[in-house]
Design an enzyme around this catalytic site. Structure first.
Site, PDB file in Angstrom:
ATOM      1  NE  ARG A 223     -22.185  -3.301   3.883  1.00 12.04           N
ATOM      2  CZ  ARG A 223     -21.212  -3.962   3.306  1.00 12.04           C
ATOM      3  NH1 ARG A 223     -19.875  -3.681   3.837  1.00 12.04           N
ATOM      4  NH2 ARG A 223     -20.999  -4.761   2.264  1.00 12.04           N
TER       5      ARG A 223
ATOM      6  CD  GLU B  78     -19.861  -3.216   7.993  1.00 16.27           C
ATOM      7  OE1 GLU B  78     -19.138  -2.396   7.257  1.00 16.27           O
ATOM      8  OE2 GLU B  78     -20.013  -4.205   7.548  1.00 16.27           O
TER       9      GLU B  78
ATOM     10  CE  LYS C 106      -4.100   1.636   2.169  1.00 16.47           C
ATOM     11  NZ  LYS C 106      -5.263   1.364   3.168  1.00 16.47           N
TER      12      LYS C 106
END
Length: 619
Positions: A388, A360, A277
Site C-alpha cells: 500500500r 502505510e 473490544k
C-alpha cells in the site's frame, strides 16, 4: 437455543427483543468456543455482536449490502448468514475464511484483509445502485481503527461530495490491534467524556434529534447538545456527512430503533457507536491487545500462552539495542506495534517512535522526511501492507536514494489469514526499483548484522523475514557481514540449491548428507552475489533456486537475468509460487502444493540427473 432458530438473516425478523438479547449471548459463546479451538480474531468479533444482530434485524441481506471494515469483526455475521454449521472450520484447512469474502457467501459484500477500504467500496456501490436505478441500502461498518486510515478519510471526501444515500457505522472501540492513534481518535475520546454528551445519552432516543425534525420536542439542553454535534464539534460536518452519536453500541434495543430511523434518511449518515473490544469475556475485556488474535486456549480457564520467540520479537529486540548505539535511529510503524515486536522499543525509546495509524503511505513518506533531515528511520511493516506504500517507496524514498530501512515482516505464505495477508510479492515489486537493496537473514544473528550494516551502508534497504519463530540470540551480539555476499552452508560436487529465508530448511533437508548437493544461503537478493553465481555456473554446477515468493519476477527471475547478462546457460530449475492466490490453511501444505518444499527440490535434482541414494528425506 435461539441460535437454533436462525439459519439465515431473514429468521431474525420474527424474533422478539428478549430473543435478540439471548441470541447475542449465544453468538458470543459460539465465537469463544470456536476461537478457543482454532485461534482467531476474538476480541474484535465479541465487541461487534449486538451491532451485527441489529443490522441483520433491520436490513435485508443480501439485497442490502453490509460491508465490514475490517472483516475480522464479522464472526457473528458469518454465523447468522448460513455458515453456522461450518463456523467451526474458520481459518482452518478447507474451512471458511477469517474475513469476509465475496466468493464465500452472497452475504459478504466485499473481500477484505487490508483496513480502510469499506468507504470507497460503499460509495462505489451507491453510485452503481443509483446509476442502474436500483433500490437497496449500502451500510459500511468501519471499526478497529480503520477510520485512522488515509484511504477511509479520502473516501469521506468523495462521499460528502456525492451525497448518496448510505449509512456508515463507526464501531469505535478505541483500538486497532494496539490503541488507536491520531487527532480524530483523540477527538472521539474527548467527545465521549463531555458531560453534555453523557446527559444527552440518558434520554436514549434523544440522539435522534440530530437527524429528525419530528423529534425536536426534547428538552432544550438536548437541542443545544445536538446543535454542537452538528456544527462546532462534529468532525464530519465539513465533509457534508450527517453525524449521529456517540451511542452505546451494546444497547441492542436502542440500536435496532436507531437503525430503523436512519435507514429512511437520504444522503450519507454516520452512526457513531461506542463498543468494548472483547465484550462479554472478562479476560478479553481486560487485555484486548493479547486477545485480539490469540492462539487456541481453554475457554473455561483462559490463560496467555507463549507463541515462542518470533522473527518480529527478534527484530524488536535488535532495533531496541541498536537505538542505544545509533542515536539517529527512529522507528516507524503503521498501527502494528505488537505485531512488529515493538512494544519494548516504544517503551524504551518513546521519543524516537512514531505510530502513524493505518496509513502505510504516510509512514513511508514520513520516513523519507526524517531521512532528508538526518535521521536513520526504520519502517517496520508487513510485506502485504508495504504494497500500500509502493508509490511512496519509489517516489519519496528511492529516487533520492534515502537512508531508510524497511523491516519487511510476514514475508512469504502466512497461513490462517490467507490471500490478503500472504507476503509473496515484495521481492518482485521491490527489486525493480533502482537503489533499493533486498536482504533475507537465515537467523537472528544475520538479522542483527543486516540491520546494523544497512544503517551503516545507507540507501533504501529492505530486510525481509517470515512469520515464524527463530532461535533467540544473546543481547549485545552484533556480528559483521560482507554486504552482497552469499554463504555456502554445505558443499556439493555436482549441484547447488540457492535458497534464502524460510526455504533454506527445505534446501538443507533435501541435500541431507548427499555429497553431490550443496546449499547456498542466497541472503542478498539485490544485489545478487554475481561473483559466486558466475563461479558456480562456469564450473558446471547444476542450480536450483527456491523461494517462498511468487516465481514470476522473484529471486529465480533475478538469477536468470544475471546469468543471461553474463552469457551463461547452466542447467537451472526455478522453484517458486505459481501465478495464483493461496488461501488460508497450513503453510506446509501450501508449500507442498506450490512445489517449493524439500520433496519438490529433490524432484528438480532428480530431473537434472543428480543421484538421490543419500538424501535427507524419503525418496
Amino acid at each position: 437455543m435461539v441460535l437454533d432458530k436462525v439459519n439465515s438473516p431473514a429468521d431474525l425478523k420474527a424474533l422478539s427483543e428478549d430473543e435478540l438479547l439471548a441470541l447475542a449471548e449465544e453468538l458470543r459463546s459460539e465465537i469463544i468456543r470456536v476461537c478457543a479451538q482454532n485461534g482467531g480474531h476474538l476480541a474484535s468479533s465479541l465487541g461487534a455482536v449486538e451491532l451485527i444482530v441489529a443490522l441483520h434485524k433491520v436490513f435485508d441481506s443480501p439485497r442490502d449490502r453490509i460491508l465490514f471494515d475490517v472483516g475480522h469483526q464479522a464472526y457473528a455475521h458469518k454465523i447468522l448468514t448460513g455458515r453456522k454449521e461450518v463456523f467451526h472450520t474458520i481459518r482452518q484447512e478447507g474451512g471458511i475464511s477469517g474475513f469476509t469474502k465475496v466468493s464465500e457467501s452472497e452475504h459478504d459484500a466485499i473481500t477484505v484483509g487490508h483496513a480502510s477500504t469499506s468507504l470507497a467500496n460503499a460509495v462505489g456501490m451507491a453510485i452503481a445502485r443509483d446509476a442502474l436505478g436500483e433500490d437497496y441500502q449500502v451500510v459500511s461498518v468501519i471499526g478497529d481503527g480503520a477510520l485512522t486510515g488515509g484511504m477511509a478519510l479520502a473516501a469521506l471526501n468523495v462521499i460528502g461530495e456525492q451525497r448518496r444515500k448510505m449509512l456508515i457505522v463507526l464501531n469505535d472501540n478505541e483500538m486497532s490491534i494496539s490503541e488507536n492513534v491520531g487527532a480524530l481518535n483523540r477527538f472521539f475520546k474527548e467527545l465521549q467524556v463531555k458531560k453534555w454528551v453523557q446527559d444527552t445519552e440518558k434520554w436514549g432516543r434523544g440522539v435522534l434529534e440530530t437527524i429528525s425534525p419530528k423529534l425536536f420536542n426534547l428538552v432544550d439542553r438536548a437541542k443545544e447538545a445536538a446543535k454542537l454535534v452538528l456544527h462546532q464539534e462534529n468532525p464530519f460536518y465539513a465533509w457534508g456527512v450527517r453525524y449521529v452519536g456517540p451511542v452505546d453500541g451494546h444497547n441492542l434495543k436502542g440500536l435496532v430503533h436507531l437503525l430503523h430511523e436512519l435507514k429512511e434518511l437520504d444522503g450519507p449518515t454516520i452512526l457513531h457507536i461506542v463498543t468494548q473490544k472483547g465484550k462479554g469475556y472478562t479476560v478479553a475485556e481486560a487485555d484486548p491487545i493479547y486477545w485480539h488474535g490469540p492462539p487456541g486456549f481453554n475457554p473455561e480457564k483462559p490463560e496467555k500462552v507463549s507463541k515462542g520467540y518470533s522473527w518480529s520479537a527478534a527484530f524488536g529486540d535488535a532495533v531496541t539495542e541498536l537505538a542505544h548505539l545509533e542515536p539517529r535511529l527512529f522507528v516507524i510503524t503503521p498501527a502494528m506495534r505488537e505485531g512488529s515486536g515493538l512494544v519494548r522499543y516504544s517503551q524504551t525509546h518513546p521519543a524516537r517512535y512514531l505510530d502513524t495509524g493505518i496509513c502505510e503511505d504516510v509512514a513511508a513518506t514520513a520516513a523519507a522526511g526524517m531521512a532528508l533531515r538526518g535521521l536513520k528511520p526504520v519502517l517496520a511493516i508487513y510485506s502485504t501492507f508495504l504494497q500500500r506504500a509502493y508509490d511512496q517507496v519509489i517516489h519519496d524514498i528511492a529516487i533520492e536514494n534515502l537512508d531508510v530501512v524497511l523491516a519487511v515482516d510476514r514475508a512469504g505464505i502466512v497461513g490462517g489469514d490467507g490471500a490478503t495477508h500472504n507476503g509473496v510479492f515484495d521481492v518482485a515489486y521491490l527489486r525493480t526499483v533502482p537503489n533499493v537493496q533486498i536482504a533475507a537473514p537465515k537467523d537472528a544473528l544475520e538479522l542483527r548484522a543486516m540491520l546494523k550494516g544497512a544503517l551503516r551502508r545507507g540507501g533504501p534497504v529492505a530486510i525481509r523475514y517470515a512469520r515464524d519463530n527463530v532461535e533467540r540470540v544473546p543481547e549485545g551480539s552484533w556480528p559483521e557481514i560482507e554486504w552482497g555476499r552469499w554463504e555456502v552452508l554445505k558443499e556439493g560436487s555436482k549441484a547447488y540449491v540457492l535458497a534464502f529465508g524460510k526455504t533454506l530448511k527445505y534446501a538443507l533437508e533435501a541435500a541431507g548428507d548427499n555429497p553431490e548437493v550443496g546449499v547456498v544461503n542466497a541472503r542478498f537478493i539485490k544485489p545478487l552475489d554475481r561473483e559466486m553465481l558466475e563461479k558456480l555456473a562456469l564450473e558446471g554446477y547444476k542450480l536450483v533456486t527456491v523461494e517462498d515468493h511468487q516465481k514470476m519476477g522473484g529471486f529465480g527471475s533475478a538469477v536468470l537475468e544475471a546469468l543471461n547478462e553474463l552469457g551463461l546457460e547452466p542447467d537451472l530449475r526455478v522453484l517458486g509460487l505459481p501465478d495464483q492466490f493461496f488461501d488460508h490453511g497450513s503453510i506446509a501444505r501450501m508449500h507442498r502444493e506450490a512445489g517449493i518444499d524439500a520433496a519438490a527440490i529433490l524432484e528438480a535434482l532428480r530431473q537434472m540427473g543428480i543421484r538421490l541414494d543419500k538424501v535427507g528425506v524419503a525418496d
